[in-house]
Design a protein around this motif. Structure first.
Motif, PDB file in Angstrom:
ATOM      1  N   GLN A   1      -6.365   9.254  -3.157  1.00  0.00           N
ATOM      2  CA  GLN A   1      -7.386   8.168  -3.192  1.00  0.00           C
ATOM      3  C   GLN A   1      -8.068   8.016  -4.227  1.00  0.00           C
ATOM      4  O   GLN A   1      -8.298   6.901  -5.069  1.00  0.00           O
ATOM      5  CB  GLN A   1      -8.571   9.042  -2.019  1.00  0.00           C
ATOM      6  N   ARG A   2      -8.143   9.230  -5.200  1.00  0.00           N
ATOM      7  CA  ARG A   2      -9.146   8.962  -6.608  1.00  0.00           C
ATOM      8  C   ARG A   2      -8.047   8.301  -7.434  1.00  0.00           C
ATOM      9  O   ARG A   2      -8.504   7.384  -8.402  1.00  0.00           O
ATOM     10  CB  ARG A   2      -9.364  10.302  -6.941  1.00  0.00           C
TER      11      ARG A   2
ATOM     12  N   ASP B   1       1.151  10.129   6.847  1.00  0.00           N
ATOM     13  CA  ASP B   1       1.746  10.674   8.070  1.00  0.00           C
ATOM     14  C   ASP B   1       3.116   9.561   8.375  1.00  0.00           C
ATOM     15  O   ASP B   1       3.994  10.002   8.751  1.00  0.00           O
ATOM     16  CB  ASP B   1       0.824  10.374   9.242  1.00  0.00           C
TER      17      ASP B   1
ATOM     18  N   SER C   1      -9.698   4.296   2.388  1.00  0.00           N
ATOM     19  CA  SER C   1     -10.483   5.431   2.971  1.00  0.00           C
ATOM     20  C   SER C   1      -9.596   6.561   3.020  1.00  0.00           C
ATOM     21  O   SER C   1      -8.378   6.338   3.040  1.00  0.00           O
ATOM     22  CB  SER C   1     -10.949   5.105   4.348  1.00  0.00           C
ATOM     23  N   ILE C   2     -10.017   7.876   3.200  1.00  0.00           N
ATOM     24  CA  ILE C   2      -9.078   9.002   3.511  1.00  0.00           C
ATOM     25  C   ILE C   2      -8.340   8.762   4.574  1.00  0.00           C
ATOM     26  O   ILE C   2      -6.959   9.082   4.667  1.00  0.00           O
ATOM     27  CB  ILE C   2     -10.190  10.139   3.393  1.00  0.00           C
ATOM     28  N   GLY C   3      -9.024   8.045   5.670  1.00  0.00           N
ATOM     29  CA  GLY C   3      -7.952   7.994   7.199  1.00  0.00           C
ATOM     30  C   GLY C   3      -7.077   7.027   6.663  1.00  0.00           C
ATOM     31  O   GLY C   3      -5.676   7.416   7.160  1.00  0.00           O
ATOM     32  N   ALA C   4      -7.396   5.824   5.787  1.00  0.00           N
ATOM     33  CA  ALA C   4      -6.089   5.174   5.527  1.00  0.00           C
ATOM     34  C   ALA C   4      -4.933   5.688   4.844  1.00  0.00           C
ATOM     35  O   ALA C   4      -3.623   5.593   5.047  1.00  0.00           O
ATOM     36  CB  ALA C   4      -6.516   3.830   4.858  1.00  0.00           C
TER      37      ALA C   4
ATOM     38  N   PHE D   1       0.924  -1.136  -0.152  1.00  0.00           N
ATOM     39  CA  PHE D   1      -0.060   0.030   0.063  1.00  0.00           C
ATOM     40  C   PHE D   1       0.913   1.164  -0.129  1.00  0.00           C
ATOM     41  O   PHE D   1       0.387   2.305  -0.419  1.00  0.00           O
ATOM     42  CB  PHE D   1      -0.956  -0.091   1.230  1.00  0.00           C
TER      43      PHE D   1
ATOM     44  N   ARG E   1      -8.140   0.384  -6.571  1.00  0.00           N
ATOM     45  CA  ARG E   1      -7.977   0.160  -5.011  1.00  0.00           C
ATOM     46  C   ARG E   1      -8.808   1.199  -4.326  1.00  0.00           C
ATOM     47  O   ARG E   1      -8.414   2.307  -4.463  1.00  0.00           O
ATOM     48  CB  ARG E   1      -6.563   0.162  -4.508  1.00  0.00           C
TER      49      ARG E   1
ATOM     50  N   GLY F   1      -4.347  14.193  -0.185  1.00  0.00           N
ATOM     51  CA  GLY F   1      -5.210  13.006   0.439  1.00  0.00           C
ATOM     52  C   GLY F   1      -6.232  12.431  -0.663  1.00  0.00           C
ATOM     53  O   GLY F   1      -6.072  11.502  -1.021  1.00  0.00           O
ATOM     54  N   LEU F   2      -6.953  13.311  -1.002  1.00  0.00           N
ATOM     55  CA  LEU F   2      -8.207  13.046  -1.846  1.00  0.00           C
ATOM     56  C   LEU F   2      -7.726  12.854  -3.314  1.00  0.00           C
ATOM     57  O   LEU F   2      -8.463  11.853  -3.794  1.00  0.00           O
ATOM     58  CB  LEU F   2      -9.460  14.225  -1.719  1.00  0.00           C
TER      59      LEU F   2
ATOM     60  N   TYR G   1      -4.178   8.981   4.709  1.00  0.00           N
ATOM     61  CA  TYR G   1      -3.600  10.136   5.685  1.00  0.00           C
ATOM     62  C   TYR G   1      -2.552   9.250   6.680  1.00  0.00           C
ATOM     63  O   TYR G   1      -1.666   9.970   6.992  1.00  0.00           O
ATOM     64  CB  TYR G   1      -4.531  11.056   6.233  1.00  0.00           C
ATOM     65  N   THR G   2      -3.191   8.189   7.092  1.00  0.00           N
ATOM     66  CA  THR G   2      -2.318   7.508   8.156  1.00  0.00           C
ATOM     67  C   THR G   2      -0.979   7.165   7.309  1.00  0.00           C
ATOM     68  O   THR G   2      -0.121   7.036   8.054  1.00  0.00           O
ATOM     69  CB  THR G   2      -3.141   6.369   8.503  1.00  0.00           C
TER      70      THR G   2
END
Lengths: 109, 178
Positions: free
Chosen positions: A31-32, A52, A43-46, A10, A40, A27-28, A48-49
């Motif tokens: 994702q796109r 980071d 999520s945005i959380g995944a 990932f 794939r 981030g977004l 940004y994590t």
């Protein structure tokens, strides 16, 4: 790259997405890009994590980007792959290519 | 811009949500902006869905950063397996059932009422994944028989942990994406 610092699949995808997006890698957007190119869904959380974590490793750096009305006036966080990040990505992908080499349908003969 | 009217409602909910997981104000701001962009493009429901699907990754990162490895591992296993999630819900509800005498009555009824659908969900999830069905049933039975009268919270956690660890062996997936 020191042993134990190898990139996960990932992380590889996220770094590749950053390189593809260039100066508008946030981030977004990542994702796109992951959804459009790799199919794939993350999520945005995944994302940004992961960003980071990559920044903590010194593989990416971030800066404040533009803010738009569409974003409620909030600034984007733009991410760039560092030289160390490029090197880690290159090593990681070379390892995958090397492992796949000679295997029918997976890599060069 | 399909849902402009709903956008002003989102930042408050999202700010509250993010404050629980992300310390960095810059990162919070960036994520709030992204969520606003999602809401503007796809509607508030899409943004809320994004928050829901983001929660496990953010929570796991928060726990990992806190150094609570045992809790992190349990959560990772939960997230990795729908079976584990269903088992944990069933285990939690069922483990409350023996405490009728000591528990607050409405709370006990709520747990007891939730135990049946939770157990059914656990069995359905296990049947779909090919995991053994007898496990949640036997643990539920054991829970009802041997449950100590004191320390209900400890007992519930023990039941949950046992269920999670055993059931997650079957499908340790998705952790890499977190």
């Amino acid at each position: 790259m020191p042993r134990g610092d190898s990139l996960g699949e990932f992380e590889q995808l996220v770094l590749l997405a950053l390189l593809r997006l260039g100066d508008d890698a946030y981030g977004l957007g990542v994702q796109r890009e992951l959804k459009a190119r790799a199919g794939r869904v993350a999520s945005i959380g995944a994302i940004y994590t992961t960003l980071d974590r990559l920044e903590a490793k010194g593989l990416v750096r971030s800066e404040t980007g533009e803010s738009t009305a569409e974003r409620g006036g909030r600034a984007k966080r733009i991410f760039h792959v560092t030289a160390a990040g490029r090197s880690a990505l290159s090593d990681s992908m070379a390892a995958v290519r090397s492992m796949a080499a000679g295997l029918r349908g997976l890599g060069p003969a | 811009m399909s849902n402009n009217r709903s956008v002003p409602l989102l930042p408050r909910l999202a700010s509250f949500w993010l404050a629980a997981f992300v310390d960095s104000p810059a990162l919070r701001d960036a994520m709030l902006g992204d969520l606003a962009e999602v809401a503007a493009a796809e509607g508030r429901r899409a943004a809320v869905r994004e928050m829901a699907t983001s929660t496990p990754a953010l929570l796991l990162a928060r726990l990992t950063a806190s150094g609570d490895l045992a809790l992190s591992l349990l959560l990772a296993l939960l997230v990795a397996s729908p079976v584990a999630l269903a088992d944990a819900a069933a285990g939690f509800c069922l483990s409350a059932v023996p405490f009728k005498a000591t528990a607050v009555r409405p709370l006990w009824f709520a747990f007891a009422a939730a135990a049946v659908p939770a157990l059914v969900a656990s069995i359905v999830a296990r049947t779909r994944s090919g995991a053994p069905v007898w496990w949640p049933l036997s643990v539920a039975l054991a829970s009802a028989v041997v449950a100590p009268a004191a320390w209900p919270a400890t007992h519930q956690l023990a039941v949950m942990a046992t269920l999670i660890v055993f059931s997650s062996v079957h499908r340790p997936r998705r952790i890499a994406s977190l």
